[in-house]
Design an enzyme around this catalytic site. Structure first.
Site, PDB file in Angstrom:
ATOM      1  N   GLU A  17      -7.514  -2.879   6.830  1.00 52.76           N
ATOM      2  CA  GLU A  17      -7.010  -3.626   5.677  1.00 52.76           C
ATOM      3  C   GLU A  17      -6.006  -4.703   6.075  1.00 52.76           C
ATOM      4  OE1 GLU A  17      -6.076  -0.850   2.438  1.00 52.76           O
ATOM      5  OE2 GLU A  17      -7.681   0.404   3.242  1.00 52.76           O
TER       6      GLU A  17
ATOM      7  N   ASP B 193       0.878  -1.162   0.000  1.00 61.14           N
ATOM      8  CA  ASP B 193       0.000   0.000   0.000  1.00 61.14           C
ATOM      9  C   ASP B 193       0.916   1.212   0.000  1.00 61.14           C
ATOM     10  OD1 ASP B 193      -2.362   1.456  -0.054  1.00 61.14           O
ATOM     11  OD2 ASP B 193      -3.296   0.288   1.539  1.00 61.14           O
TER      12      ASP B 193
ATOM     13  N   HIS C 100      -1.335   1.256   6.331  1.00 64.63           N
ATOM     14  CA  HIS C 100      -1.896   2.274   7.226  1.00 64.63           C
ATOM     15  C   HIS C 100      -2.827   1.610   8.232  1.00 64.63           C
ATOM     16  CE1 HIS C 100      -5.665   1.741   5.068  1.00 64.63           C
ATOM     17  NE2 HIS C 100      -4.919   1.717   3.968  1.00 64.63           N
TER      18      HIS C 100
ATOM     19  N   HIS D  65      -7.646   4.891   7.352  1.00 61.17           N
ATOM     20  CA  HIS D  65      -8.916   4.608   6.692  1.00 61.17           C
ATOM     21  C   HIS D  65      -9.055   3.101   6.547  1.00 61.17           C
ATOM     22  CE1 HIS D  65      -6.157   4.476   3.199  1.00 61.17           C
ATOM     23  NE2 HIS D  65      -7.053   3.682   2.632  1.00 61.17           N
TER      24      HIS D  65
ATOM     25  N   GLU E 270      -0.020   4.502   1.804  1.00 62.46           N
ATOM     26  CA  GLU E 270      -0.168   5.439   2.922  1.00 62.46           C
ATOM     27  C   GLU E 270       0.801   5.173   4.066  1.00 62.46           C
ATOM     28  OE1 GLU E 270      -4.172   5.402   0.836  1.00 62.46           O
ATOM     29  OE2 GLU E 270      -2.693   3.897   1.425  1.00 62.46           O
TER      30      GLU E 270
END
Length: 287
Positions: free
Chosen positions: A157, A26, A126, A138, A28
């Site tokens: 996630e 990812d 994140h 998020h 972030e």
């Protein structure tokens, strides 16, 4: 076609000759990434997003190098960030030792994933939505998702990945990202999971960061350590039947899920998916 890994057949049973590592990325959670424009929310032509792609690529390379130093023979990297149609890695800079899945849509939640994988790395992650001082926190979508639960366990996630891998009997053995994401991983997966906290959130869009060189060194070190005894980390699994509950920001976002199989609206903003396994539920949700 799936990647063909080397294998051996003995008495009709397949045995892996080599350690196979699956890396989910990812953006972030990458070191020095703290602003929405760095992850493509202001457009993929933004120079800060372009710079962040290089930072991500070098952290992926560090994880790949650590895996091979520990004895891995096959590493497959999934570009898992949604911006630019999941094409965020700078391909000219990537390690030649690994294979890479680029672009979207995917044929399933984690493409090319099966029971021949030995371990999972999550790089640049994140924390879930609502995490205090979580950098760019998020869950799936900062615009439409509020919270998510798998059989009543609140997940972000990291949890979505870990439960899916666990269905195949595969543990997540390394998580890199901000300090909050690393703590989330330890709480959910267990203290045995290796973590590489590359930054410490001061707010959602501010952090105390390591130098990029130091972050890469830490990731490489932790990646190597994660494969010293990967079976010490238990795969994250859940009982059957499986229920995934998603709390959406508004009614329009919730209704957008209702055309998908096995979905049920239990509140104007809450959608539930049910199935026999996490893999089946994800097929309903993401297929």
């Amino acid at each position: 076609m799936p990647v063909e890994f080397p294998d051996n057949i003995k008495n009709g049973t397949r045995y892996s000759l080599f350690m196979k590592v699956y890396v989910v990325t990812d953006l972030e959670g990458v070191d020095c990434v703290v602003l929405p424009r760095q992850v493509g929310l202001s457009g993929t032509e933004d120079p800060m997003y372009q710079k962040a792609k290089h930072l991500l690529t070098q952290e992926v390379n560090a994880a790949v190098e650590g895996a091979f130093s520990a004895g891995a023979e096959q590493v497959l990297v999934l570009d898992g960030h949604g911006a630019n149609s999941a094409y965020n890695l700078v391909v000219e800079e990537l390690s030649e030792k690994a294979h890479y899945v680029l672009g979207s849509p995917w044929d399933k939640y984690l493409p090319q994933f099966d029971r021949t994988i030995d371990a999972v790395f999550i790089v640049g992650q994140h924390p879930m939505a609502g995490t205090r001082n979580g950098v760019l926190d998020h869950t799936m979508s900062s615009e439409t998702w509020v919270n998510a639960y798998i059989n009543n366990v609140k997940v972000g996630e990291i949890g979505f990945i870990a439960y899916y891998a666990g269905y195949y009997g595969v543990p997540v053995v390394l998580v890199t990202g901000d300090h909050a994401a690393c703590e989330e991983a330890k709480t959910l997966i267990g203290a045995e999971v290796e973590v590489a906290p590359v930054k410490f959130g001061l707010s959602r869009t501010s952090a105390r960061c390591l130098s990029p060189a130091k972050a890469r060194s830490l990731i490489r070190e932790k990646a190597e350590a994660a494969l010293q005894n990967p079976k010490s980390v238990r795969p994250l699994q859940t009982s059957s039947p499986v229920e995934v509950r998603i709390e959406l920001l508004n009614t329009a976002a919730a209704k957008g899920f209702l055309s998908r199989k096995s979905s049920k609206l239990i509140d104007e903003r809450i959608v539930v998916f049910t199935g026999d396994s996490i893999a089946q539920v994800y097929e309903f949700m993401f297929g």
